[in-house]
Design a protein around this motif. Structure first.
Motif, short mmCIF file in Angstrom:
data_model
loop_
_atom_site.label_atom_id
_atom_site.label_comp_id
_atom_site.label_asym_id
_atom_site.label_seq_id
_atom_site.Cartn_x
_atom_site.Cartn_y
_atom_site.Cartn_z
N ALA A 165 0.65 -1.13 -0.06
CA ALA A 165 0.04 0.11 -0.06
C ALA A 165 0.86 1.43 0.02
CB ALA A 165 -0.82 -0.02 1.20
N ALA A 166 2.07 1.16 0.87
CA ALA A 166 2.70 2.37 0.77
C ALA A 166 3.58 2.71 -0.63
CB ALA A 166 3.95 2.25 1.86
N LEU A 167 4.04 1.56 -1.22
CA LEU A 167 4.57 1.50 -2.44
C LEU A 167 3.46 2.28 -3.34
CD1 LEU A 167 6.55 -1.51 -2.76
CD2 LEU A 167 7.53 0.69 -2.95
N LYS A 168 2.37 1.68 -3.31
CA LYS A 168 1.09 2.02 -4.69
C LYS A 168 0.88 3.54 -4.26
CE LYS A 168 -0.95 -2.33 -5.13
NZ LYS A 168 -2.00 -3.11 -4.70
N ASP A 169 0.75 3.99 -2.96
CA ASP A 169 0.47 5.37 -2.53
C ASP A 169 1.74 6.38 -3.10
OD1 ASP A 169 -0.94 7.29 -1.38
OD2 ASP A 169 0.46 7.60 0.22
N GLY A 170 2.82 5.85 -2.74
CA GLY A 170 4.06 6.58 -3.08
C GLY A 170 4.45 6.91 -4.68
#
Length: 172
Positions: A165-170
């Motif tokens: 999720a952090a990767l997708k958001d970033g």
């Protein structure tokens, strides 16, 4: 961690190559270490992987993602590569608190591309304070974004969905 990065990048339509450094798993050779101005043989491993990926895809500007030691070796290679050949740099589990000649990430004196750093809140090699200090230093050099995964350790144990999720958001 590396498989999670692969899943996110592949899901975003980015051709993805995962590899082991020399001496890891069934890879030949042995670890050349953190020393040397060029970063040892592992920086050459990144160069070889990038050349292979470019030959297979025909895409010259690549996204580079590296986890832990891979973030160190990959970012060293990206700085040497220069000239617009790295379109995006993603660093995970950055060893900002590891004392390697007191310069674990001091080689980052410029940013070769917009950079995303994803770090676990309880990473034993890279504290939140250390990562934020790195972000503050790099922000003067170019676009840099940091995502901290709450409750995660260096390997994002039990937090791989949050890592994704952090990767997708970033990257979104």
């Amino acid at each position: 961690v590396v498989h999670s990065v692969y899943q996110v990048l592949n899901g975003a339509g980015r051709p993805t190559l995962r590899f082991n450094f020399r001496g890891v798993g069934r890879s030949g050779g042995s670890f050349s270490g953190w020393d040397g101005e060029v970063g040892g043989g592992e920086v050459g491993d990144v160069a070889a992987a990038a050349a292979y990926a470019r030959a297979q895809t025909g895409v010259t500007p690549i996204w580079l993602a590296g986890f832990s030691f891979g973030s160190w070796a990959g970012s060293r290679w990206a700085l040497m590569e220069g000239g617009g050949h790295v379109e995006r740099m993603i660093l995970l589990g950055v060893p900002v608190d590891r004392n390697v000649d007191d310069r674990a990430v001091d080689h980052l004196t410029r940013l070769p591309a917009p950079t995303l750093i994803v770090q676990g809140e309880h990473d034993r090699y890279g504290s939140v304070a250390g990562v934020m200090a790195l972000r503050d230093r790099l922000a003067a050099l170019g676009p840099v974004d940091v995502r901290i995964v709450a409750g995660a350790d260096h390997f994002f144990t039990g937090k791989l969905k949050e890592l994704e999720a952090a990767l997708k958001d970033g990257l979104g």
